[in-house]
Design a protein around this motif. Structure first.
Motif, PDB file in Angstrom:
ATOM      1  N   GLY A 172     -18.261  19.586  17.454  1.00  0.00           N
ATOM      2  CA  GLY A 172     -16.805  19.711  17.449  1.00  0.00           C
ATOM      3  C   GLY A 172     -16.225  19.626  18.840  1.00  0.00           C
ATOM      4  O   GLY A 172     -15.188  18.983  19.059  1.00  0.00           O
ATOM      5  N   ARG A 228     -15.607  28.771  13.057  1.00  0.00           N
ATOM      6  CA  ARG A 228     -15.615  29.683  11.905  1.00  0.00           C
ATOM      7  C   ARG A 228     -16.941  29.606  11.154  1.00  0.00           C
ATOM      8  O   ARG A 228     -17.490  30.626  10.724  1.00  0.00           O
ATOM      9  N   GLU A 229     -17.452  28.392  10.988  1.00  0.00           N
ATOM     10  CA  GLU A 229     -18.736  28.243  10.299  1.00  0.00           C
ATOM     11  C   GLU A 229     -19.869  28.860  11.117  1.00  0.00           C
ATOM     12  O   GLU A 229     -20.787  29.459  10.555  1.00  0.00           O
ATOM     13  N   VAL A 245     -12.142  24.292  15.425  1.00  0.00           N
ATOM     14  CA  VAL A 245     -11.844  25.620  14.873  1.00  0.00           C
ATOM     15  C   VAL A 245     -12.685  25.868  13.622  1.00  0.00           C
ATOM     16  O   VAL A 245     -13.257  26.953  13.447  1.00  0.00           O
ATOM     17  N   ALA A 246     -12.791  24.860  12.774  1.00  0.00           N
ATOM     18  CA  ALA A 246     -13.606  25.006  11.568  1.00  0.00           C
ATOM     19  C   ALA A 246     -15.083  25.206  11.931  1.00  0.00           C
ATOM     20  O   ALA A 246     -15.784  26.005  11.299  1.00  0.00           O
ATOM     21  N   ALA A 247     -15.548  24.502  12.950  1.00  0.00           N
ATOM     22  CA  ALA A 247     -16.941  24.643  13.372  1.00  0.00           C
ATOM     23  C   ALA A 247     -17.209  26.041  13.915  1.00  0.00           C
ATOM     24  O   ALA A 247     -18.267  26.625  13.652  1.00  0.00           O
ATOM     25  N   ALA A 266      -8.718  20.915  14.960  1.00  0.00           N
ATOM     26  CA  ALA A 266      -8.967  21.532  13.652  1.00  0.00           C
ATOM     27  C   ALA A 266     -10.461  21.537  13.329  1.00  0.00           C
ATOM     28  O   ALA A 266     -10.989  22.524  12.791  1.00  0.00           O
ATOM     29  N   LEU A 267     -11.154  20.461  13.683  1.00  0.00           N
ATOM     30  CA  LEU A 267     -12.594  20.399  13.445  1.00  0.00           C
ATOM     31  C   LEU A 267     -13.333  21.434  14.278  1.00  0.00           C
ATOM     32  O   LEU A 267     -14.255  22.099  13.786  1.00  0.00           O
ATOM     33  N   TRP A 290     -22.905  22.553  15.225  1.00  0.00           N
ATOM     34  CA  TRP A 290     -21.579  22.223  14.729  1.00  0.00           C
ATOM     35  C   TRP A 290     -20.527  22.452  15.814  1.00  0.00           C
ATOM     36  O   TRP A 290     -19.594  21.666  15.980  1.00  0.00           O
TER      37      TRP A 290
END
Length: 66
Positions: A40, A26-27, A22-24, A19-20, A36
């Motif tokens: 991740g 996206r950011e 994937v969030a990285a 999840a981290l 990031w």
């Protein structure tokens, strides 16, 4: 029993690491630093290593805790 719990916690760690990552990603696509994504990926690899170690320990029965 404790080894099973350790492996289960490690599995949840892999989910959190994924999840981290994937969030990285996206950011990063939104304009954030590529560090990031690197962070991740390193966290995900670390949690995967821990999961593999715990599953191997569970299979061989080594390190039986009381």
């Amino acid at each position: 029993m404790i080894n099973r719990i350790d492996a289960l916690i490690s599995a949840f760690g892999v989910l959190a690491g994924t999840a981290l990552l994937v969030a990285a990603i996206r950011e990063y696509r939104s304009g954030a630093s590529a560090l990031w994504v690197v962070a991740g990926a390193l966290i995900l690899l670390s949690t995967l290593h821990t999961l593999v170690r715990d599953v191997r320990r569970l299979r061989t029965g080594q390190g039986q805790k009381i």
